[in-house]
Design an enzyme around this catalytic site. Structure first.
Site, PDB file in Angstrom:
ATOM      1  N   THR A 355      40.859  36.362  53.052  1.00  0.00           N
ATOM      2  CA  THR A 355      41.479  36.179  54.353  1.00  0.00           C
ATOM      3  C   THR A 355      41.055  37.337  55.247  1.00  0.00           C
ATOM      4  OG1 THR A 355      43.397  35.160  53.274  1.00  0.00           O
ATOM      5  CG2 THR A 355      43.782  36.029  55.456  1.00  0.00           C
ATOM      6  N   GLY A 437      44.699  39.237  51.141  1.00  0.00           N
ATOM      7  CA  GLY A 437      44.924  39.541  49.738  1.00  0.00           C
ATOM      8  C   GLY A 437      45.845  38.622  48.981  1.00  0.00           C
TER       9      GLY A 437
END
Length: 547
Positions: A355, A437
């Site tokens: 991301t 994460g």
């Protein structure tokens, strides 16, 4: 304008009175700073960053992904925007059972399950900016830097090169992947120039048609044709039915102010719960890099994740008991179950995702905390026909178990790890923060928020300070604890003494800890005093407006 650094002294820190940005890619940070320098507002800069980073950081995000926003004006009013695509109308658990699959696939056409919501969210935010903030920059102007990087090329980042080299065996044979990402015959090295001509053409079309073209019209038809040729069931009707959604953010008291995050289908409630439990455990009195602090954070994570995994799904389909999960008395009772000297059993929790988070604050103190993602590295790995758009694999986070809160259903959005964050005090945003994460997001948010707020670390120091991760990584079936080697050895000993299992050291600045960022909004001499920090674990930078 008061702005630092000068002469490139510290690319991970910026201070300014007229706007700052922080992103995990230095090129994207430069795009945002330039937009601010030209008088653009925080939303306009965020859209430009989102488009550019989808080009120059393609292992982490794409036009084929999703996005979530927190947008705040200078007086602290916060709006949430969910750019999350839903599963296509043809998708059911039976489809995968008929294919002999007991779990959702992670790669290939069968993993291209959900509509990509990011581009639609850009358009919704752009419209809000023009109508509410008086935004003046043209849509085509905002997308221009992304198109330029796709056409003229950009240097491959360290993270891009390393991730592709590590994952190439599972990606090279997927439809369209090699033509885009191995165009010169092999895995590009760090610093090599990469161009994406097909994606440049797609961006040029979006400059002309607006985001509408991504979901309805000729481009949408080409996207669907490419996906269906790869084995996806997504249809033109699925894309045409998509709309981003303005949502009311979640809020929870913390310290002298409020934490702000996003509601389901994101895990924002888990991020709030984790911090609420830490506050009740007395985190403000602990050593922020000591074993008691890490122990309590891990134990709070276990409890927050257990409730998250039980309840959180798409609120259009399941009833998520948010009020009960954030109830102060309930958090008091849950915090009381944490033993300061003994670890609870470790459940199996999901693995990480890939991301980008970035933050922007403009000259009027208006802010954006935004996350954009294709879930795993390079998403499902399928490039949609000749568009250059690699599609997300967010659908692999669906369950195929009947009765599960996150069970696959037509038109349903999957559970999202994505959750951008803000901290508001005295009615104004004080901290803009977040991270990539996967399951590490709530844990990293807790680390950087407490260090900045409770221990007065500067934004760059809060982001850089040593971190831990409770969870599992690729190929593992049980949850362990990893500590960056900058923690003192006594921290490992203290956790072992408390009964934490599967403890291991990670590199001093470990990618698995996520790529975070933070902006602090202060006031000085009657004006704004903005400080931004970027993560040394990333390829990012903090930049001042116009610098």
């Amino acid at each position: 304008m008061d702005a630092t650094p000068a002469g490139g002294m510290n690319p991970l820190y910026a201070r300014s009175s007229s706007g700052v940005v922080t992103t995990p890619n230095a090129l994207a940070s430069g795009v945002g700073a330039d937009i601010l320098g030209r008088g653009g507002n925080a939303v306009e800069a965020a859209i430009a960053i989102a488009a550019a980073i989808a080009v120059v950081y393609p292992h982490m995000n794409s036009l084929g992904g999703d996005a979530f926003w927190l947008i705040a004006d200078g007086d602290g009013e916060v709006r949430g925007l969910a750019g999350a695509g839903a599963a296509g109308a043809a998708y059911t658990p039976q489809h995968y059972a008929d294919a002999g699959l007991a779990a959702m696939p992670e790669r290939g056409g069968m993993a291209a399950v959900t509509v990509a919501g990011a581009v639609g969210s850009w358009a919704a935010a752009y419209e809000m900016s023009r109508d509410t903030w008086g935004g003046r920059l043209a849509w085509a102007e905002i997308l221009a830097p992304a198109r330029r990087y796709a056409e003229e090329g950009f240097p491959v980042s360290r993270s891009h090169a390393a991730t592709l080299a590590e994952r190439i065996d599972g990606l090279r044979d997927l439809p369209g992947f090699a033509e885009v990402f191995l165009a010169h015959g092999g895995v590009p090295g760090e610093g090599e120039t990469m161009t994406q001509p097909a994606l440049a053409r797609t961006l040029a079309e979006l400059q002309e048609t607006g985001a509408e073209g991504f979901y309805r019209g000729a481009l949408a038809r080409r996207l669907v044709a490419g996906l269906r040729a790869a084995g996806s069931l997504l249809s033109e009707d699925d894309l045409a039915a998509y709309r981003p959604e303005w949502v009311e953010p979640l809020r929870m008291a913390y310290g002298a102010g409020e934490l702000v995050n996003l509601p389901p289908p994101t895990q924002g409630v888990a991020s709030l719960m984790l911090l609420g439990l830490l506050e009740r455990a007395g985190v403000a009195s602990m050593d922020p890099e000591g074993d008691a602090y890490v122990h309590h954070a891990i134990e709070a994570t276990k409890r927050a994740f257990a409730l998250r995994d039980r309840y959180v799904g798409d609120p259009r389909f399941v009833d998520v008991p948010l009020a009960a999960m954030l109830d102060a008395d309930a958090l008091d009772r849950l915090a009381a179950t944490i033993d300061p000297q003994r670890a609870a059993p470790s459940p199996v929790v999901p693995g990480p995702g890939d991301t980008v988070w970035f933050g922007v604050v403009d000259a009027k103190g208006r802010s954006v905390s935004m996350i954009q993602s294709i879930y795993h590295e390079f998403g499902c790995g399928v490039v949609a026909g000749e568009t250059g758009v690699v599609w997300n694999n967010r659908g692999c986070s669906f369950s195929l178990t009947p009765g599960h809160a996150n069970v696959l259903a037509p038109g349903k959005r999957p559970f999202h790890t994505l959750n951008p964050a803000l901290y508001v005090e005295n009615g104004r945003v004080r901290l803009v923060y977040g991270t990539m994460g996967g399951d590490g997001q709530p844990q990293t948010q807790a680390a950087i928020l407490t260090r900045a707020l409770n221990f007065d670390y500067a934004p760059d120091a809060a982001v850089a300070a040593p971190r831990w991760l409770f969870g599992r990584t690729w190929g593992e079936t049980s949850a362990g604890v990893r500590l960056e080697r900058r923690f003192a050895p006594e921290v490992m000993v203290g956790l072992q003494r408390r009964g934490h299992l599967d403890l291991s050291w990670a590199p001093r600045f470990a990618d698995i800890m996520g790529h975070a960022g933070m902006i602090r909004i202060g006031r000085r001499d009657g004006g704004l005093d903005l400080e931004a920090g970027a993560d040394p674990r990333s390829d990012g930078a903090a930049r001042a407006a116009g610098v």
